[in-house]
Scaffold this active site. Sequence first.
Site, short mmCIF file in Angstrom:
data_model
loop_
_atom_site.label_atom_id
_atom_site.label_comp_id
_atom_site.label_asym_id
_atom_site.label_seq_id
_atom_site.Cartn_x
_atom_site.Cartn_y
_atom_site.Cartn_z
N ASP A 16 0.86 -1.18 0.00
CA ASP A 16 0.00 0.00 0.00
C ASP A 16 0.90 1.24 0.00
OD1 ASP A 16 -2.14 1.69 0.13
OD2 ASP A 16 -2.80 1.09 2.13
N ASP A 110 -2.80 2.43 -6.16
CA ASP A 110 -1.76 2.51 -5.13
C ASP A 110 -1.69 1.31 -4.19
OD1 ASP A 110 -4.18 3.07 -3.94
OD2 ASP A 110 -3.40 4.64 -2.62
N GLU A 111 -2.41 0.22 -4.49
CA GLU A 111 -2.28 -0.94 -3.63
C GLU A 111 -2.58 -2.22 -4.40
OE1 GLU A 111 -5.21 -1.54 -0.49
OE2 GLU A 111 -6.49 -0.01 -1.39
#
Length: 362
Positions: A16, A110-111
């Site tokens: 993350d 983003d993860e």
Amino acid sequence: MNEMSATPIRKIVHIDMDAFYASVEQRDNRDLRDKPIAVGGSAARGVVAAASYEARVYGVHSAMPSVTAKRKYPDLIFVPPRFDVYKAVSQQIREIFAEYTPLIEPLSLDEAYLDVTDNLKGMEIATEIATEIRARIKQVTGLNASAGISYNKFLAKMASDLNKPNGQAVITPKNGPAFVEALPVKKFHGVGPATAEKMHRLGIDTGADLKGKTLEFLVEHFGKSGPYFHGIARGIDERQVKPDRVRKSVGAEDTFSKDLHAYEPAREGLQPLIEKVWGYCEANGIGAKTVTLKIKYADFNQITRSRTVPGLLPAITDLEEIISLLLAPIFPPPKGIRLLGITLSSLERRAPGTEPQLRLAF
């Protein structure tokens, strides 16, 4: 035989990025470094897409209306989003993941989940893999990432929040069940505000409370989610890391602290949900033809309104327009609105060269 022995031990890493959009802006603009910034629009209907850690000190967080963020910290610096840049950085990060495993399941820009049980580097210790990936991300992008390592997706996701920012944590098979028992259900990944509220009404406040309920009870009250809740209460989550999967639908919803009676607050409340579902589609290279708006009133009665278009929605602005068209006829509502939700369905993988158009500024 105990409950854990039936499940083969896997090595799952959840990566993350830390305050991703805001960190990219601070990386690219020296004047923004170490300052409280919010990525998003500062207008009346603007929403914070990401907040730097310096801004979070003042209570500013993502999905917060910009007017609320400005009240919390009047000197907050607003930066227009640059989704094209975020997507390019996300692709760099994805390429780093691919050096270690082909089993990559992105959740957003983003993860992502990575299954590193059998990895391309022949490394045996998952914590070392996570440390190395985070170092590679820092080297290539200049950005910090946090990681969670565990034997299933649920616990890996929970672990990635334990030592943020720029840290990592591991939850072992031995510690997993006890970790879940002590955790408030409102902090469970996959338990939104509405579900947490329902669990609270049923006397379920912690993982231990959830574990105390039978499978039949959970199915009765939570339907198809019942078996999942029954499993994670025991530290069991058998979901596989699925690369390149196309889900049947993707949705998000929010329960409001006060019932809504006017169009503008409702439309404002929907904006972070729009950003969330569109971000998932963008990260996974998929598009949607059907948009469904869910409205739940104060008396818990609910309605849905849908619209299907001939081709995949080309841009987030098209989704915003459809949501506004579906929402407007609801007003004035017969009673207060306690929850709003958005679901995208009829999902298909986008053909090469037909990527969605990204809005470059609010």
